[in-house]
Design a protein around this motif. Structure first.
Motif, PDB file in Angstrom:
ATOM      1  N   PHE A 179       0.151  -4.836 -16.737  1.00 23.44           N
ATOM      2  CA  PHE A 179      -0.021  -5.572 -15.476  1.00 23.44           C
ATOM      3  C   PHE A 179      -0.233  -6.992 -15.743  1.00 23.44           C
ATOM      4  CE2 PHE A 179      -1.018  -1.020 -14.625  1.00 23.44           C
ATOM      5  CZ  PHE A 179      -0.565  -0.955 -13.430  1.00 23.44           C
ATOM      6  N   TYR A 180       0.485  -7.812 -14.728  1.00 24.43           N
ATOM      7  CA  TYR A 180       0.081  -9.284 -14.841  1.00 24.43           C
ATOM      8  C   TYR A 180      -0.993  -9.736 -14.060  1.00 24.43           C
ATOM      9  CZ  TYR A 180       1.379 -14.353 -15.607  1.00 24.43           C
ATOM     10  OH  TYR A 180       1.471 -15.606 -15.636  1.00 24.43           O
ATOM     11  N   ASP A 181      -1.955 -10.270 -14.769  1.00 25.51           N
ATOM     12  CA  ASP A 181      -3.228 -10.709 -14.234  1.00 25.51           C
ATOM     13  C   ASP A 181      -3.212 -12.043 -13.731  1.00 25.51           C
ATOM     14  OD1 ASP A 181      -5.793 -11.130 -13.197  1.00 25.51           O
ATOM     15  OD2 ASP A 181      -6.599 -11.271 -15.206  1.00 25.51           O
ATOM     16  N   LYS A 226      12.250 -12.940 -10.923  1.00 24.98           N
ATOM     17  CA  LYS A 226      11.294 -11.936 -11.689  1.00 24.98           C
ATOM     18  C   LYS A 226      10.113 -11.549 -10.916  1.00 24.98           C
ATOM     19  CE  LYS A 226      12.395 -14.024 -16.228  1.00 24.98           C
ATOM     20  NZ  LYS A 226      12.019 -14.700 -17.414  1.00 24.98           N
ATOM     21  N   THR A 227       9.552 -10.703 -11.235  1.00 21.66           N
ATOM     22  CA  THR A 227       8.492  -9.795 -10.515  1.00 21.66           C
ATOM     23  C   THR A 227       7.129  -9.740 -11.499  1.00 21.66           C
ATOM     24  OG1 THR A 227       9.203  -7.477 -11.079  1.00 21.66           O
ATOM     25  CG2 THR A 227       9.793  -8.468  -8.965  1.00 21.66           C
ATOM     26  N   TYR A 228       6.086 -10.022 -10.748  1.00 18.90           N
ATOM     27  CA  TYR A 228       4.692  -9.822 -11.705  1.00 18.90           C
ATOM     28  C   TYR A 228       3.933  -8.866 -10.916  1.00 18.90           C
ATOM     29  CZ  TYR A 228       6.806 -13.776 -13.960  1.00 18.90           C
ATOM     30  OH  TYR A 228       7.509 -14.611 -14.800  1.00 18.90           O
ATOM     31  N   VAL A 229       3.345  -7.909 -11.511  1.00 22.80           N
ATOM     32  CA  VAL A 229       2.506  -6.907 -10.476  1.00 22.80           C
ATOM     33  C   VAL A 229       1.423  -6.774 -11.056  1.00 22.80           C
ATOM     34  CG1 VAL A 229       2.582  -4.339  -9.926  1.00 22.80           C
ATOM     35  CG2 VAL A 229       4.451  -5.601 -10.229  1.00 22.80           C
ATOM     36  N   ASP A 230       0.565  -6.655 -10.280  1.00 29.61           N
ATOM     37  CA  ASP A 230      -1.029  -6.322 -10.390  1.00 29.61           C
ATOM     38  C   ASP A 230      -1.433  -5.424  -9.637  1.00 29.61           C
ATOM     39  OD1 ASP A 230      -3.526  -6.499 -11.846  1.00 29.61           O
ATOM     40  OD2 ASP A 230      -4.019  -8.345 -11.330  1.00 29.61           O
ATOM     41  N   ALA A 231      -2.661  -4.284 -10.051  1.00 30.06           N
ATOM     42  CA  ALA A 231      -3.060  -3.349  -9.277  1.00 30.06           C
ATOM     43  C   ALA A 231      -4.533  -3.199  -9.521  1.00 30.06           C
ATOM     44  CB  ALA A 231      -2.241  -1.984  -9.754  1.00 30.06           C
ATOM     45  N   GLY A 232      -5.244  -2.611  -8.704  1.00 22.28           N
ATOM     46  CA  GLY A 232      -6.750  -2.239  -8.871  1.00 22.28           C
ATOM     47  C   GLY A 232      -6.594  -0.661  -8.612  1.00 22.28           C
ATOM     48  N   PRO A 233      -7.941  -0.168  -8.831  1.00 21.18           N
ATOM     49  CA  PRO A 233      -8.057   1.417  -8.693  1.00 21.18           C
ATOM     50  C   PRO A 233      -8.188   1.738  -7.346  1.00 21.18           C
ATOM     51  CG  PRO A 233     -10.034   0.319  -9.212  1.00 21.18           C
ATOM     52  CD  PRO A 233      -8.903  -0.794  -9.339  1.00 21.18           C
ATOM     53  N   GLY A 234      -7.393   2.940  -7.032  1.00 19.98           N
ATOM     54  CA  GLY A 234      -7.415   3.627  -5.676  1.00 19.98           C
ATOM     55  C   GLY A 234      -8.191   4.822  -5.814  1.00 19.98           C
ATOM     56  N   ASN A 246       0.627  -1.205  -0.048  1.00 15.81           N
ATOM     57  CA  ASN A 246      -0.081   0.008   0.125  1.00 15.81           C
ATOM     58  C   ASN A 246       0.759   1.168   0.051  1.00 15.81           C
ATOM     59  OD1 ASN A 246      -2.517  -1.293   0.159  1.00 15.81           O
ATOM     60  ND2 ASN A 246      -2.447  -1.611   2.421  1.00 15.81           N
ATOM     61  N   PHE A 247       0.407   2.317  -0.833  1.00 17.12           N
ATOM     62  CA  PHE A 247       0.971   3.636  -0.915  1.00 17.12           C
ATOM     63  C   PHE A 247       0.201   4.616  -0.106  1.00 17.12           C
ATOM     64  CE2 PHE A 247       2.731   0.707  -4.111  1.00 17.12           C
ATOM     65  CZ  PHE A 247       4.028   1.153  -3.927  1.00 17.12           C
ATOM     66  N   ASN A 248       0.779   5.754   0.298  1.00 11.54           N
ATOM     67  CA  ASN A 248      -0.015   6.563   1.030  1.00 11.54           C
ATOM     68  C   ASN A 248      -0.980   7.423   0.223  1.00 11.54           C
ATOM     69  OD1 ASN A 248       1.912   8.312   0.027  1.00 11.54           O
ATOM     70  ND2 ASN A 248       2.098   9.611   1.781  1.00 11.54           N
ATOM     71  N   ARG A 249      -0.879   7.458  -1.027  1.00  9.66           N
ATOM     72  CA  ARG A 249      -1.843   8.355  -1.992  1.00  9.66           C
ATOM     73  C   ARG A 249      -1.869   7.496  -3.317  1.00  9.66           C
ATOM     74  NH1 ARG A 249       1.634  13.800  -2.589  1.00  9.66           N
ATOM     75  NH2 ARG A 249       3.529  12.809  -3.471  1.00  9.66           N
ATOM     76  N   SER A 250      -2.830   7.876  -4.233  1.00 11.49           N
ATOM     77  CA  SER A 250      -3.027   7.172  -5.517  1.00 11.49           C
ATOM     78  C   SER A 250      -2.016   8.016  -6.459  1.00 11.49           C
ATOM     79  CB  SER A 250      -4.220   7.074  -5.940  1.00 11.49           C
ATOM     80  OG  SER A 250      -5.253   6.480  -5.223  1.00 11.49           O
ATOM     81  N   TRP A 265      -5.727   5.040 -11.565  1.00 12.07           N
ATOM     82  CA  TRP A 265      -5.394   5.521 -10.316  1.00 12.07           C
ATOM     83  C   TRP A 265      -4.902   4.373  -9.606  1.00 12.07           C
ATOM     84  CZ3 TRP A 265      -3.670  10.396  -9.956  1.00 12.07           C
ATOM     85  CH2 TRP A 265      -4.304  11.603 -10.697  1.00 12.07           C
ATOM     86  N   ALA A 266      -3.858   4.096  -8.987  1.00 10.58           N
ATOM     87  CA  ALA A 266      -3.521   3.055  -8.055  1.00 10.58           C
ATOM     88  C   ALA A 266      -2.721   3.478  -6.819  1.00 10.58           C
ATOM     89  CB  ALA A 266      -2.514   2.125  -8.747  1.00 10.58           C
ATOM     90  N   ALA A 267      -3.065   2.875  -5.734  1.00 10.67           N
ATOM     91  CA  ALA A 267      -2.597   3.195  -4.360  1.00 10.67           C
ATOM     92  C   ALA A 267      -2.105   1.910  -3.847  1.00 10.67           C
ATOM     93  CB  ALA A 267      -3.640   3.896  -3.513  1.00 10.67           C
ATOM     94  N   SER A 268      -2.146   0.817  -4.465  1.00  3.91           N
ATOM     95  CA  SER A 268      -1.753  -0.529  -3.938  1.00  3.91           C
ATOM     96  C   SER A 268      -1.561  -1.395  -5.071  1.00  3.91           C
ATOM     97  CB  SER A 268      -2.775  -1.016  -2.845  1.00  3.91           C
ATOM     98  OG  SER A 268      -4.036  -1.499  -3.519  1.00  3.91           O
ATOM     99  N   MET A 269      -0.548  -2.555  -4.884  1.00  3.93           N
ATOM    100  CA  MET A 269      -0.224  -3.254  -5.733  1.00  3.93           C
ATOM    101  C   MET A 269      -0.154  -4.706  -5.176  1.00  3.93           C
ATOM    102  SD  MET A 269       2.306  -1.257  -8.439  1.00  3.93           S
ATOM    103  CE  MET A 269       1.571  -0.177  -9.519  1.00  3.93           C
ATOM    104  N   ASP A 270      -0.405  -5.870  -5.978  1.00  5.35           N
ATOM    105  CA  ASP A 270       0.056  -7.093  -5.471  1.00  5.35           C
ATOM    106  C   ASP A 270       1.169  -7.533  -6.331  1.00  5.35           C
ATOM    107  OD1 ASP A 270      -2.336  -7.853  -3.875  1.00  5.35           O
ATOM    108  OD2 ASP A 270      -3.447  -7.437  -5.512  1.00  5.35           O
TER     109      ASP A 270
END
Length: 246
Positions: free
Chosen positions: A117-119, A146-154, A106-110, A132-137
């Motif tokens: 993004f990897y679903d 290797k890293t795989y990142v997904d995110a939802g709207p913030g 989690n981040f403190n703002r979007s 707009w994202a404020a958090s990422m899986d």
């Protein structure tokens, strides 16, 4: 277009992400990062005789976090949050037969981000998004590094316009009038998803006045079909005098 479908799939799929994000902003706004040890108690087996992965070692946790924070999409949010972040959890898992770590940051703002993004929850493939994202899986393959990142709207951080949003705006305005809006006070862009539509699914929030009361709506427009997705559109139930954007 019926207003009776106000409690809909969109509330379950997206609103939960939004409201969890709102609580996070209030609780974790400091500049010092924190790492919570949220690993489950060691279990050798569960019903069905499915073996759980062994707990992450301290070295694995540190390496996974370093790889995650070096990902280009994660770095966008780091740079726009003065390096502030909070790791909600980091747990062992497997990916393509490799040992892996899964974490939620989690981040403190979007911040408005765009990228591939990897679903890994649904399609197991890369999908292009603007949001707009404020958090990422983040899933880290510890064997392949290797890293795989997904995110939802913030929470929206400002009024952003894109070609997709401008195309969807008349659909949003029409929908809000059809459900009885006396006044449309604001429509804000949350994100554009290209998972199943090449032109994009546009997520937006609407603020309206109905009989002197303020109401908020989450709306999704399918630009391929040029229509509102009613099964993913509905009213946001929020406490009184709690503006979500504007």
């Amino acid at each position: 277009m019926s207003a009776s479908k106000s409690v809909v799939t969109g509330v379950a799929l997206v609103v939960g992400v939004l409201l969890v994000g709102f609580a996070t902003y209030a609780a974790h706004s400091g500049l010092q990062p924190s790492l919570y040890n949220a690993q489950p108690s060691p279990v050798s087996h569960v019903p069905g005789n499915v073996t759980t992965p062994p707990p992450l070692t301290e070295e694995e946790r540190e390496r996974a976090l370093a790889l995650a924070l070096n990902n280009s999409l994660v770095r966008v949010l780091l740079e726009r949050n003065n390096g502030s972040y909070h790791v909600l959890y980091i747990i062992p898992t497997s990916f393509s037969g490799h040992r892996a770590a899964l974490m939620h940051i989690n981040f403190n703002r979007s911040a408005w981000v765009e990228g591939d993004f990897y679903d890994f929850w649904k399609t197991q493939r890369y999908v292009h998004r603007k949001l707009w994202a404020a958090s990422m899986d983040v899933l880290v393959d510890l064997e392949a590094n290797k890293t795989y990142v997904d995110a939802g709207p913030g929470l929206p951080g400002g009024h952003v316009e894109t070609p997709e949003f401008r195309e969807a705006l008349p659909l949003f305005e029409q929908y809000l009038r059809l459900i009885g809006a006396d006044e449309i006070k604001d429509i804000v862009l949350l994100g554009v998803y290209y998972d199943s539509c090449s032109k994009g699914w546009v997520l937006a929030g609407g603020e309206i006045q109905v009989d002197g009361k303020t109401k908020y709506y989450l709306m999704v427009a399918d630009l391929c079909k040029h229509t509102i997705m009613e099964k993913a559109t509905g009213e946001l139930i929020v406490p009184p005098n709690t503006p979500l954007w504007g």
